[in-house]
Design a protein around this motif. Structure first.
Motif, short mmCIF file in Angstrom:
data_model
loop_
_atom_site.label_atom_id
_atom_site.label_comp_id
_atom_site.label_asym_id
_atom_site.label_seq_id
_atom_site.Cartn_x
_atom_site.Cartn_y
_atom_site.Cartn_z
N PRO A 59 0.57 -1.72 -0.01
CA PRO A 59 0.00 0.01 -0.13
C PRO A 59 0.75 1.35 -0.31
O PRO A 59 1.95 1.46 0.21
CB PRO A 59 -0.48 0.17 0.80
CG PRO A 59 0.10 -0.98 2.20
CD PRO A 59 0.54 -1.91 1.34
N HIS A 79 1.53 4.59 1.29
CA HIS A 79 0.92 5.74 2.69
C HIS A 79 0.81 6.95 2.13
O HIS A 79 1.50 7.73 1.97
CB HIS A 79 1.69 5.20 3.54
CG HIS A 79 1.59 3.47 3.72
ND1 HIS A 79 1.11 3.03 5.19
CD2 HIS A 79 2.10 2.87 3.49
CE1 HIS A 79 0.92 1.99 5.09
NE2 HIS A 79 1.97 1.99 4.37
N GLU A 80 0.22 7.90 2.36
CA GLU A 80 -0.02 9.14 1.96
C GLU A 80 -1.16 10.03 2.85
O GLU A 80 -0.74 11.29 2.57
CB GLU A 80 -1.31 9.01 1.05
CG GLU A 80 -1.06 8.23 -0.74
CD GLU A 80 -2.41 8.27 -1.22
OE1 GLU A 80 -3.45 8.80 -0.91
OE2 GLU A 80 -2.07 7.83 -2.51
N SER A 81 -0.74 10.02 4.47
CA SER A 81 -1.08 10.21 5.64
C SER A 81 -0.01 11.19 6.19
O SER A 81 0.36 9.53 6.51
CB SER A 81 -2.25 10.15 5.51
OG SER A 81 -3.11 10.50 6.98
N THR A 135 -3.45 6.64 5.03
CA THR A 135 -4.05 6.42 3.97
C THR A 135 -3.43 5.03 2.87
O THR A 135 -2.28 5.01 2.63
CB THR A 135 -4.47 7.40 2.94
OG1 THR A 135 -5.42 7.98 3.14
CG2 THR A 135 -4.96 6.82 1.12
N ARG A 187 -4.16 1.95 -0.06
CA ARG A 187 -4.22 1.54 -1.43
C ARG A 187 -4.36 0.28 -1.83
O ARG A 187 -3.11 -0.52 -1.41
CB ARG A 187 -3.33 2.95 -2.08
CG ARG A 187 -3.97 4.45 -1.90
CD ARG A 187 -3.23 5.03 -3.51
NE ARG A 187 -3.78 6.64 -3.07
CZ ARG A 187 -4.76 7.13 -4.10
NH1 ARG A 187 -5.33 6.14 -4.15
NH2 ARG A 187 -5.29 7.92 -3.63
N ARG A 230 -7.71 -1.18 -7.14
CA ARG A 230 -8.97 -0.73 -7.52
C ARG A 230 -9.38 0.65 -6.10
O ARG A 230 -10.50 1.27 -5.73
CB ARG A 230 -10.21 -1.30 -7.92
CG ARG A 230 -9.47 -1.91 -9.16
CD ARG A 230 -10.52 -3.15 -9.38
NE ARG A 230 -10.81 -3.71 -8.57
CZ ARG A 230 -11.58 -4.67 -8.36
NH1 ARG A 230 -12.36 -4.49 -8.96
NH2 ARG A 230 -11.77 -5.93 -7.20
N VAL A 233 -9.11 2.66 -2.25
CA VAL A 233 -8.79 3.33 -1.18
C VAL A 233 -9.27 3.54 -0.03
O VAL A 233 -10.20 3.80 -0.01
CB VAL A 233 -8.64 5.06 -1.77
CG1 VAL A 233 -8.12 6.07 -0.66
CG2 VAL A 233 -7.93 5.11 -2.98
N ARG A 265 -9.31 5.13 3.35
CA ARG A 265 -8.72 6.10 3.95
C ARG A 265 -9.05 6.67 5.62
O ARG A 265 -10.00 5.87 5.42
CB ARG A 265 -9.18 7.51 3.73
CG ARG A 265 -10.04 7.68 3.23
CD ARG A 265 -10.44 9.29 2.39
NE ARG A 265 -11.88 8.96 1.73
CZ ARG A 265 -13.18 9.55 2.64
NH1 ARG A 265 -12.72 9.40 3.93
NH2 ARG A 265 -14.02 9.13 2.39
N TYR A 302 -11.68 2.79 8.99
CA TYR A 302 -11.26 3.49 7.06
C TYR A 302 -12.88 3.69 6.42
O TYR A 302 -13.39 2.17 6.75
CB TYR A 302 -10.40 2.90 6.31
CG TYR A 302 -9.23 2.98 6.96
CD1 TYR A 302 -8.18 2.96 6.76
CD2 TYR A 302 -8.60 1.66 7.41
CE1 TYR A 302 -6.92 3.12 7.27
CE2 TYR A 302 -7.35 1.29 8.49
CZ TYR A 302 -6.30 2.47 7.19
OH TYR A 302 -5.37 2.34 8.22
N THR A 348 -10.46 -5.07 -0.43
CA THR A 348 -9.90 -4.21 0.33
C THR A 348 -9.44 -4.98 2.01
O THR A 348 -8.47 -4.23 2.56
CB THR A 348 -11.08 -4.12 0.99
OG1 THR A 348 -12.47 -3.26 -0.10
CG2 THR A 348 -11.11 -2.90 2.43
N VAL A 384 -5.64 -6.11 1.31
CA VAL A 384 -4.36 -4.39 1.31
C VAL A 384 -4.53 -3.92 3.25
O VAL A 384 -3.46 -3.61 3.83
CB VAL A 384 -5.50 -3.18 0.96
CG1 VAL A 384 -4.72 -1.90 1.27
CG2 VAL A 384 -5.28 -3.11 -0.42
#
Length: 192
Positions: free
Chosen positions: A24, A26-28, A34, A36, A39, A41, A43, A82, A126, A129
């Motif tokens: 995944p 990690h965006e946060s 977060t 990914r 398909r 996400v 969050r 999430y 899901t 992930v």
């Protein structure tokens, strides 16, 4: 705490071992990253998600299994919750609880996806992930789910993901009509 809408991984082969989802992103910078998939996400949930998630909980395929009719119950104390988004649209929610005592280190997962998002393999993705995050980032080797014993669809999905049946939890969950139903305790043990 019976998951619904785990998705039907139609056309997806059953893994012979623990799932190995893509790493995944990690965006946060928040403590809850977060995550990914290809398909989906995952969050962190926000209060702005409440109307859409509460509407999804009224979908017949969700309401039959998930006894979470209020926002406070979705955002359970101690859970990491999430929002599940697909192409920017809110599809459902997934959450986990952790046992952080090193002698009992494990996690449990609950998930639901609205009816319109089921039968596309999105629930399986899901789950993969989040499992990847729990194993590789949080250090868990044992993960459990507890679907209603009669939720054969969810049980099949979990088995395809590598979960094994442990036993029946008798009279585990009260249904809206006041009767009690059994749940099936299932576990995924990684590396043993």
């Amino acid at each position: 705490m019976s998951p619904a809408g785990a998705g039907s991984p139609a056309g997806e082969p059953a893994p012979a071992h623990a799932p190995t989802p893509a790493e995944p992103a990690h965006e946060s910078t928040s403590p809850v990253p977060t995550l990914r998939g290809a398909r989906v996400v995952l969050r962190p949930l926000t209060d702005a998600d409440a109307p859409a998630l509460l509407a999804l909980l009224r979908d017949p395929g969700v309401a039959a299994w998930w006894m979470r009719a209020s926002w406070d119950q979705i955002c359970e104390e101690g859970a990491v919750v999430y929002a599940v988004a697909v192409d920017g649209a809110l599809a459902g929610s997934i959450q986990y609880h952790e046992e952080t005592d090193p002698d009992y280190h494990s996690a449990s997962i609950d998930i639901f996806l609205g009816d319109a998002w089921q039968d596309r393999g999105l629930g399986s993705e899901t789950m993969r992930v989040l499992i990847d995050h729990l194993v590789h980032e949080r250090g868990h080797h044992r993960i459990t789910v507890d679907p209603a014993a009669t939720n054969e669809r969810a049980v099949r999905v979990y088995e395809r993901l590598g979960f094994r049946r442990v036993g029946v939890l008798r009279a585990y969950e009260r249904t809206p009509d006041g009767t009690w139903r059994d749940a099936l305790l299932m576990e995924l043990v990684v590396g043993f």
